[in-house]
Design a protein around this motif. Structure first.
Motif, mmCIF file in Angstrom:
data_model
loop_
_atom_site.group_PDB
_atom_site.id
_atom_site.type_symbol
_atom_site.label_atom_id
_atom_site.label_comp_id
_atom_site.label_asym_id
_atom_site.label_seq_id
_atom_site.Cartn_x
_atom_site.Cartn_y
_atom_site.Cartn_z
ATOM 1 N N LEU A 9 0.843 -1.180 0.000
ATOM 2 C CA LEU A 9 0.000 0.000 0.000
ATOM 3 C C LEU A 9 0.884 1.237 0.000
ATOM 4 O O LEU A 9 2.001 1.211 0.493
ATOM 5 C CB LEU A 9 -0.902 0.015 1.239
ATOM 6 N N ASN A 10 0.389 2.312 -0.525
ATOM 7 C CA ASN A 10 1.130 3.550 -0.541
ATOM 8 C C ASN A 10 1.225 4.083 0.885
ATOM 9 O O ASN A 10 0.204 4.386 1.494
ATOM 10 C CB ASN A 10 0.432 4.555 -1.455
ATOM 11 N N ASN A 13 -0.612 7.548 1.972
ATOM 12 C CA ASN A 13 -2.062 7.729 2.053
ATOM 13 C C ASN A 13 -2.505 8.092 3.465
ATOM 14 O O ASN A 13 -3.351 8.953 3.655
ATOM 15 C CB ASN A 13 -2.793 6.479 1.598
ATOM 16 N N ALA A 59 -9.141 5.826 4.648
ATOM 17 C CA ALA A 59 -8.222 6.469 3.709
ATOM 18 C C ALA A 59 -6.820 5.883 3.816
ATOM 19 O O ALA A 59 -6.107 5.760 2.816
ATOM 20 C CB ALA A 59 -8.183 7.974 3.965
ATOM 21 N N TYR A 61 -5.932 2.838 4.351
ATOM 22 C CA TYR A 61 -5.838 1.549 3.662
ATOM 23 C C TYR A 61 -6.631 1.533 2.362
ATOM 24 O O TYR A 61 -7.089 0.480 1.920
ATOM 25 C CB TYR A 61 -6.315 0.421 4.581
ATOM 26 N N ASN A 62 -6.809 2.708 1.754
ATOM 27 C CA ASN A 62 -7.507 2.838 0.465
ATOM 28 C C ASN A 62 -8.916 2.245 0.504
ATOM 29 O O ASN A 62 -9.398 1.717 -0.490
ATOM 30 C CB ASN A 62 -6.709 2.200 -0.668
ATOM 31 N N ARG A 64 -10.026 -0.442 1.647
ATOM 32 C CA ARG A 64 -10.083 -1.880 1.323
ATOM 33 C C ARG A 64 -10.417 -2.737 2.534
ATOM 34 O O ARG A 64 -10.978 -3.800 2.385
ATOM 35 C CB ARG A 64 -8.751 -2.331 0.724
#
Length: 133
Positions: A9-10, A13, A59, A61-62, A64
């Motif tokens: 992950l990014n 973020n 946000a 963890y996108n 998910r």
């Protein structure tokens, strides 16, 4: 042919989401000090902190991981319960029913293990995302 599966992950973020949340909170606090307009008391209540924390976790963890939904919905239910008269008669039964529907409709994850030489790799697949054969 490259078959690498990227699962990272990014890391920025979470920092960006935390920065945006802090900017919003700081702006509201500053506006509150200058008395430009009346800021409602519920804006700084503990249910709003739960909602903010849930959105931050989403946000980070996108969106998910499903844990952010639970935290945010509990915060919304508590906020409605605290600010609307007799809302607890409707909010909590609906919240419990919604959680039950989520548990029933949640897609099952399928775990598959593959051996590459002497190294074992585990992959998780969503059964709902798998195409019909």
């Amino acid at each position: 042919m490259n078959n690498d599966i990227e699962t990272s992950l990014n890391p920025n973020n979470g920092k960006a989401a935390a920065g945006v949340i802090l900017l919003v909170i700081g702006s509201v606090l500053l506006i509150r000090q200058f008395d430009f307009f009346e800021v409602p008391d519920w804006l700084f209540s503990w249910p709003m902190w739960m909602i903010s924390w849930g959105l931050y976790m989403g946000a980070k963890y996108n969106f998910r991981k499903p844990s952010w939904i639970l935290i945010t919905l509990i915060g919304v239910a508590c906020l409605l319960d605290n600010n609307i008269d007799n809302a607890d008669r409707i909010v909590w039964p609906v919240a419990i029913m919604g959680f039950g529907v989520w548990l029933v409709l949640k897609p099952k994850k399928q775990k598959e293990e593959y051996y590459f030489g002497n190294k074992k790799e585990t992959f998780h697949f969503d059964k709902a995302a798998e195409p019909e054969a």
